[in-house]
Design a protein around this motif. Structure first.
Motif, PDB file in Angstrom:
ATOM      1  N   SER A  60       0.840  -1.200   0.000  1.00  0.00           N
ATOM      2  CA  SER A  60       0.000   0.000   0.000  1.00  0.00           C
ATOM      3  C   SER A  60       0.872   1.246   0.000  1.00  0.00           C
ATOM      4  CB  SER A  60      -0.927   0.017   1.224  1.00  0.00           C
ATOM      5  OG  SER A  60      -0.179   0.139   2.419  1.00  0.00           O
ATOM      6  N   ALA A  61       0.307   2.333  -0.521  1.00  0.00           N
ATOM      7  CA  ALA A  61       0.985   3.625  -0.540  1.00  0.00           C
ATOM      8  C   ALA A  61      -0.005   4.697  -0.113  1.00  0.00           C
ATOM      9  CB  ALA A  61       1.537   3.931  -1.929  1.00  0.00           C
ATOM     10  N   GLU A  62       0.437   5.579   0.782  1.00  0.00           N
ATOM     11  CA  GLU A  62      -0.390   6.685   1.255  1.00  0.00           C
ATOM     12  C   GLU A  62       0.388   7.992   1.102  1.00  0.00           C
ATOM     13  OE1 GLU A  62      -2.697   5.475   5.082  1.00  0.00           O
ATOM     14  OE2 GLU A  62      -0.776   4.418   5.118  1.00  0.00           O
ATOM     15  N   TRP A  63      -0.333   9.055   0.732  1.00  0.00           N
ATOM     16  CA  TRP A  63       0.297  10.354   0.522  1.00  0.00           C
ATOM     17  C   TRP A  63      -0.642  11.442   0.996  1.00  0.00           C
ATOM     18  CZ3 TRP A  63      -1.559  14.330  -2.572  1.00  0.00           C
ATOM     19  CH2 TRP A  63      -0.683  15.413  -2.802  1.00  0.00           C
ATOM     20  N   ALA A  64      -0.115  12.450   1.671  1.00  0.00           N
ATOM     21  CA  ALA A  64      -0.920  13.584   2.135  1.00  0.00           C
ATOM     22  C   ALA A  64      -0.075  14.845   2.079  1.00  0.00           C
ATOM     23  CB  ALA A  64      -1.414  13.356   3.564  1.00  0.00           C
ATOM     24  N   ARG A  65      -0.715  15.943   1.659  1.00  0.00           N
ATOM     25  CA  ARG A  65       0.010  17.206   1.573  1.00  0.00           C
ATOM     26  C   ARG A  65      -0.937  18.370   1.830  1.00  0.00           C
ATOM     27  NH1 ARG A  65       4.617  16.061   1.964  1.00  0.00           N
ATOM     28  NH2 ARG A  65       5.109  15.212  -0.095  1.00  0.00           N
ATOM     29  N   PRO A  66      -0.702  19.147   2.888  1.00  0.00           N
ATOM     30  CA  PRO A  66      -1.487  20.360   3.108  1.00  0.00           C
ATOM     31  C   PRO A  66      -0.890  21.532   2.325  1.00  0.00           C
ATOM     32  CG  PRO A  66      -0.004  20.018   4.941  1.00  0.00           C
ATOM     33  CD  PRO A  66       0.224  18.869   3.985  1.00  0.00           C
ATOM     34  N   ASP A  67      -1.729  22.538   2.062  1.00  0.00           N
ATOM     35  CA  ASP A  67      -1.244  23.763   1.438  1.00  0.00           C
ATOM     36  C   ASP A  67      -2.079  24.925   1.954  1.00  0.00           C
ATOM     37  OD1 ASP A  67      -3.668  23.956  -0.205  1.00  0.00           O
ATOM     38  OD2 ASP A  67      -2.784  22.376  -1.439  1.00  0.00           O
ATOM     39  N   ALA A  68      -1.855  26.112   1.421  1.00  0.00           N
ATOM     40  CA  ALA A  68      -2.538  27.305   1.918  1.00  0.00           C
ATOM     41  C   ALA A  68      -4.043  27.244   1.702  1.00  0.00           C
ATOM     42  CB  ALA A  68      -1.961  28.552   1.246  1.00  0.00           C
ATOM     43  N   ASP A  69      -4.504  26.507   0.706  1.00  0.00           N
ATOM     44  CA  ASP A  69      -5.931  26.448   0.377  1.00  0.00           C
ATOM     45  C   ASP A  69      -6.645  25.234   0.944  1.00  0.00           C
ATOM     46  OD1 ASP A  69      -5.712  28.795  -1.189  1.00  0.00           O
ATOM     47  OD2 ASP A  69      -4.911  27.598  -2.849  1.00  0.00           O
ATOM     48  N   GLY A  70      -5.912  24.252   1.484  1.00  0.00           N
ATOM     49  CA  GLY A  70      -6.553  23.044   1.986  1.00  0.00           C
ATOM     50  C   GLY A  70      -5.558  21.911   2.120  1.00  0.00           C
ATOM     51  N   ALA A  71      -5.973  20.721   1.747  1.00  0.00           N
ATOM     52  CA  ALA A  71      -5.113  19.544   1.857  1.00  0.00           C
ATOM     53  C   ALA A  71      -5.552  18.491   0.852  1.00  0.00           C
ATOM     54  CB  ALA A  71      -5.165  18.971   3.273  1.00  0.00           C
ATOM     55  N   SER A  72      -4.585  17.686   0.413  1.00  0.00           N
ATOM     56  CA  SER A  72      -4.861  16.599  -0.528  1.00  0.00           C
ATOM     57  C   SER A  72      -4.378  15.287   0.070  1.00  0.00           C
ATOM     58  CB  SER A  72      -4.155  16.844  -1.869  1.00  0.00           C
ATOM     59  OG  SER A  72      -4.584  18.062  -2.444  1.00  0.00           O
ATOM     60  N   ARG A  73      -5.121  14.218  -0.205  1.00  0.00           N
ATOM     61  CA  ARG A  73      -4.760  12.883   0.253  1.00  0.00           C
ATOM     62  C   ARG A  73      -5.002  11.879  -0.866  1.00  0.00           C
ATOM     63  NH1 ARG A  73      -4.170  11.946   5.738  1.00  0.00           N
ATOM     64  NH2 ARG A  73      -4.636  13.710   7.112  1.00  0.00           N
ATOM     65  N   ALA A  74      -4.195  10.839  -0.897  1.00  0.00           N
ATOM     66  CA  ALA A  74      -4.391   9.770  -1.868  1.00  0.00           C
ATOM     67  C   ALA A  74      -3.773   8.495  -1.331  1.00  0.00           C
ATOM     68  CB  ALA A  74      -3.775  10.137  -3.216  1.00  0.00           C
ATOM     69  N   GLY A  75      -4.287   7.365  -1.790  1.00  0.00           N
ATOM     70  CA  GLY A  75      -3.745   6.076  -1.388  1.00  0.00           C
ATOM     71  C   GLY A  75      -4.138   4.993  -2.370  1.00  0.00           C
ATOM     72  N   VAL A  76      -3.283   4.013  -2.534  1.00  0.00           N
ATOM     73  CA  VAL A  76      -3.578   2.852  -3.376  1.00  0.00           C
ATOM     74  C   VAL A  76      -3.102   1.608  -2.634  1.00  0.00           C
ATOM     75  CG1 VAL A  76      -3.470   4.078  -5.578  1.00  0.00           C
ATOM     76  CG2 VAL A  76      -1.384   3.105  -4.603  1.00  0.00           C
ATOM     77  N   TYR A  77      -3.647   0.448  -3.002  1.00  0.00           N
ATOM     78  CA  TYR A  77      -3.271  -0.795  -2.341  1.00  0.00           C
ATOM     79  C   TYR A  77      -3.568  -1.983  -3.249  1.00  0.00           C
ATOM     80  CZ  TYR A  77      -8.310  -0.744  -1.437  1.00  0.00           C
ATOM     81  OH  TYR A  77      -9.683  -0.675  -1.585  1.00  0.00           O
ATOM     82  N   VAL A  78      -2.858  -3.071  -2.982  1.00  0.00           N
ATOM     83  CA  VAL A  78      -3.139  -4.360  -3.610  1.00  0.00           C
ATOM     84  C   VAL A  78      -2.929  -5.429  -2.547  1.00  0.00           C
ATOM     85  CG1 VAL A  78      -0.775  -4.561  -4.495  1.00  0.00           C
ATOM     86  CG2 VAL A  78      -2.612  -5.917  -5.530  1.00  0.00           C
ATOM     87  N   ILE A  79      -3.846  -6.398  -2.465  1.00  0.00           N
ATOM     88  CA  ILE A  79      -3.824  -7.434  -1.427  1.00  0.00           C
ATOM     89  C   ILE A  79      -4.018  -8.799  -2.081  1.00  0.00           C
ATOM     90  CG2 ILE A  79      -4.876  -8.257   0.709  1.00  0.00           C
ATOM     91  CD1 ILE A  79      -6.118  -5.411   0.988  1.00  0.00           C
ATOM     92  N   ASP A  80      -3.118  -9.704  -1.789  1.00  0.00           N
ATOM     93  CA  ASP A  80      -3.273 -11.104  -2.190  1.00  0.00           C
ATOM     94  C   ASP A  80      -3.717 -11.874  -0.951  1.00  0.00           C
ATOM     95  OD1 ASP A  80      -2.965 -13.590  -3.642  1.00  0.00           O
ATOM     96  OD2 ASP A  80      -1.119 -13.873  -2.497  1.00  0.00           O
TER      97      ASP A  80
END
Length: 697
Positions: free
Chosen positions: A279-299
């Motif tokens: 899995s991968a998770e990413w988050a970044r705030p900025d002056a106008d708000g914040a962004s988040r994203a994530g992906v995953y694969v499970i066997d």
């Protein structure tokens, strides 16, 4: 394999009167954070029944099983009715959650619940958890958050792992009944990144006359930068387990002496399972708000052998195998915007979630001593779920804020029958969607005698049904006609609550809630069919407290009362009670950790009697039990700890059911027929001592 170890009606009725009581402040009470000093609290709560548990709470908490970390959620109960390699049994808010059908859990951004699972819908196996790595657990109850979708009717929990450890360590544990555990974990900088690695190997025979022979292997590798709010993490996990299970048995088999209290009817139940993920998770705030994203694969895979009905079908026994092989992949992305003073400083969040389960084989087979003798049903399933959600938080006045959410889900399932004499006529396509509005209002904070906030929440949610139940028209066991069931089941919930800090260091919250579920339809993996249970309604009251005292002493208490009823009486017995809905759950915990050599934690949990069948004439036996942990720090990073589980050696049952079964002697005498209804029990494990030595580096 080498591993580089270096080593969180009332409010509405008062709305007109409360502005005059408001304190002249534009701040809000911090989010309920269980197990932290008040200075560490962060965030803003949207309901009285949400909160965050931090790592410090778990450090002094004695655990029999990894999933018991979820018992830090007030009112949630974790038990087991089979071997410890199988997913636990969960209970919350008058729900017998079975193995996870109405409680959604996520670990490192990945969903744990499995739809259209071989054993049960929403199967939630948390045995891969490593409690020492948990950084925080964020929980919500009810259907009030737009972020929460399938299975999150009673609630949801999100567990995050650490990104960096204070120091590497190796821990060796040993205990009664063949318990043994090795855990090695540590982290180190790699340029501007942090690399964390952990490996766990554990085993246990348990108190059972048939040794459990549990063997687990668990590994975590995490590369990260920054924090969960501003950074990224790439996480690889690998987990395998095998075990021999002692299933629940008819109580009369123990009472008659046919088997001992910890005896088994079937000689070779149990199974094997694996879960490998990236899995991968990413988050970044900025002056106008914040962004988040994530992906995953499970066997994921499971082969589960069990014989819950014993010997109804003859001396060979009723053992069957439930097998599941799937690849799960998906992700989520969201963006938040701060809209500024012109729009009441609202925060607007929009998000997308997507998941696909490619189940290459899910089956039910008749077996004898783990050898397949017949295929009841076997299917191939592709199930895709997508959701869009939007949520707006607005501070209307210093004493009034609201959360308005809207979520839309679409689920598409395609089932292809690949085996089973009567199952080949089944299969097909099913598709369903639901739009779920959410609303929350918070009044306060008000000075009153103590800082206090009032909450009112309402929302709609759902849980999905097994895709095979939504596409099957033929009973795979005998070829008789059956009816299809809806793919999605709607839930409606409402809640009133308050949260207050009566004294420094004391947090208290109270909530009164209700829930209506359109159907309790459950796919019965043991039979390969869907069992209709009808619509239900639930209501209850919860009260929880956190008290931080001087000298590193903390105390927590919780009381959860609930009532669960079917809307229509069972036509066979006229009863309306929901079986296995626990009406009273209470717990008291205390921790002592002044920062010196000694530390300790103790917990007392009470489960009230619950109905075993719809009339309520047959009930479980209420019981309480206590666990204790005592530890001594030998040096910085090194410690010795002793867990005493079931401290007072209570002789009770971890779980009780009511149903038909047949013992070996009943089958041999011809007295069983189609099964004898009675109490089915799985005993609580006796007092158990476990010693652990941790060496830091």
């Amino acid at each position: 394999m080498k591993h580089p170890f270096r080593p969180r009606t009332l409010a509405a009725c008062l709305a007109a009167a409360l502005p005059s009581l408001a304190a002249a402040t534009e701040t809000t009470l911090p989010e309920v954070t269980v197990g932290s000093r008040r200075g560490d609290l962060v965030g803003v709560a949207d309901a009285a029944s949400e909160g965050t548990i931090d790592a410090r709470r778990l450090a002094t908490r004695p655990l029999l099983r990894p999933a018991e970390a979820l018992e830090t959620v007030p009112g949630l109960v974790v038990t087991q009715h089979s071997g410890d390699g199988k997913a636990n049994q969960y209970f919350l808010r008058g729900f017998n959650l079975d193995h996870g059908s109405d409680f959604a859990t996520f670990v490192a951004g990945m969903p744990v619940n499995m739809p259209s699972h071989a054993h049960g819908q929403g199967y939630m196996d948390l045995n891969f958890l490593i409690p020492e790595l948990i950084a925080g657990l964020r929980f919500r109850k009810g259907v009030y958050a737009a972020e929460d979708g399938d299975f999150a009717t009673a609630g949801a929990a999100r567990i995050d792992y650490q990104r960096q450890l204070a120091a590497p360590f190796v821990e060796i544990g040993a205990g009664q009944n063949g318990y043994r555990r090795l855990l090695a974990a540590g982290s180190r900088p790699v340029g501007e990144l942090q690399l964390l690695a952990a490996f766990e190997a554990s085993g246990n025979d348990g108190p059972w006359e048939q040794p459990e022979n549990l063997a687990r292997r668990n590994a975590v590798l995490r590369l990260s930068e920054g924090s969960a709010a501003n950074g990224f993490a790439l996480t690889a996990m690998s987990y395998t387990a095998r075990w021999t299970a002692t299933e629940h048995v008819p109580a009369r088999a123990i009472d008659s002496g046919e088997i001992g209290r910890f005896g088994a009817l079937s000689p070779n139940d149990g199974g094997t399972t694996h879960r490998h993920s990236l899995s991968a998770e990413w988050a970044r705030p900025d002056a106008d708000g914040a962004s988040r994203a994530g992906v995953y694969v499970i066997d994921y895979g499971l082969n589960l052998f069990s014989a819950p009905s014993g010997f109804i079908n003859g001396p060979a026994g009723d053992q069957h195998e439930q097998a599941d092989r799937r690849l799960v992949w998906g992700g989520q992305a969201s963006r938040s915007w701060f809209l500024g003073p012109a729009l009441k400083d609202s925060e607007l969040t929009a998000g997308l979630q997507w998941r696909q389960d490619r189940i290459r084989s899910v089956g039910l087979y008749s077996t004898e001593d783990r050898q397949r003798s017949a295929t009841v049903r076997q299917d191939k399933i592709t199930e895709t779920a997508a959701a869009l959600f939007v949520e707006a938080r607005t501070q209307w006045q210093p004493w009034l804020r609201s959360t308005l959410g809207l979520r839309h889900d679409e689920v598409d399932a395609r089932v292809t029958a690949t085996g089973g004499e009567f199952n080949l006529a089944n299969g097909g396509k099913a598709r369903a969607g639901q739009t779920s509005p959410k609303l929350g209002v918070v009044l306060g904070p008000f000075a009153l005698p103590a800082p206090t906030e009032f909450y009112a929440n309402w929302g709609q949610g759902f849980h999905s049904n097994d895709a095979r139940g939504a596409t099957s028209t033929t009973n795979p066991a005998d070829g008789s006609a059956i009816s299809r069931v809806p793919l999605l089941v709607r839930a409606r919930g409402a809640e009133l609550g308050l949260r207050s800090t009566p004294l420094p260091g004391w947090q208290t919250s109270v909530s009164v809630w209700q829930m209506a579920l359109a159907s309790e339809l459950v796919f019965i993996g043991d039979e390969g069919v869907t069992e209709p249970k009808g619509a239900s309604r639930r209501h209850g009251l919860e009260w929880s407290n956190e008290l931080a005292l001087p000298a590193g002493i903390s105390v927590d208490t919780s009381l959860a009362l609930s009532q669960a009823r079917f809307r229509e009486a069972n036509p066979d017995n006229g009863g309306t009670r929901v079986p296995n809905a626990i009406p009273v759950v209470a717990s008291v915990g205390a921790a002592l950790d002044p920062g010196g050599r000694w530390f300790a934690g103790a917990r007392l949990r009470y489960l009230g009697a619950y109905p075993l069948e719809e009339t309520g004439r047959e009930k479980s036996t209420p019981f309480w039990m206590a666990n204790l942990r005592v530890g001594y720090r030998l040096a910085p990073g090194s410690q010795l700890s002793l867990d005493v589980l079931n401290l007072f050696d209570r002789k009770a049952n971890d779980i009780e059911y009511w149903g038909g079964a047949c013992t070996r002697s009943e089958s041999a005498s011809g007295a069983c027929g189609g099964g004898i209804d009675g109490r089915l029990v799985h005993p609580l494990e006796p007092r158990t001592l476990r010693l652990a030595l941790r060496i830091g580096f």
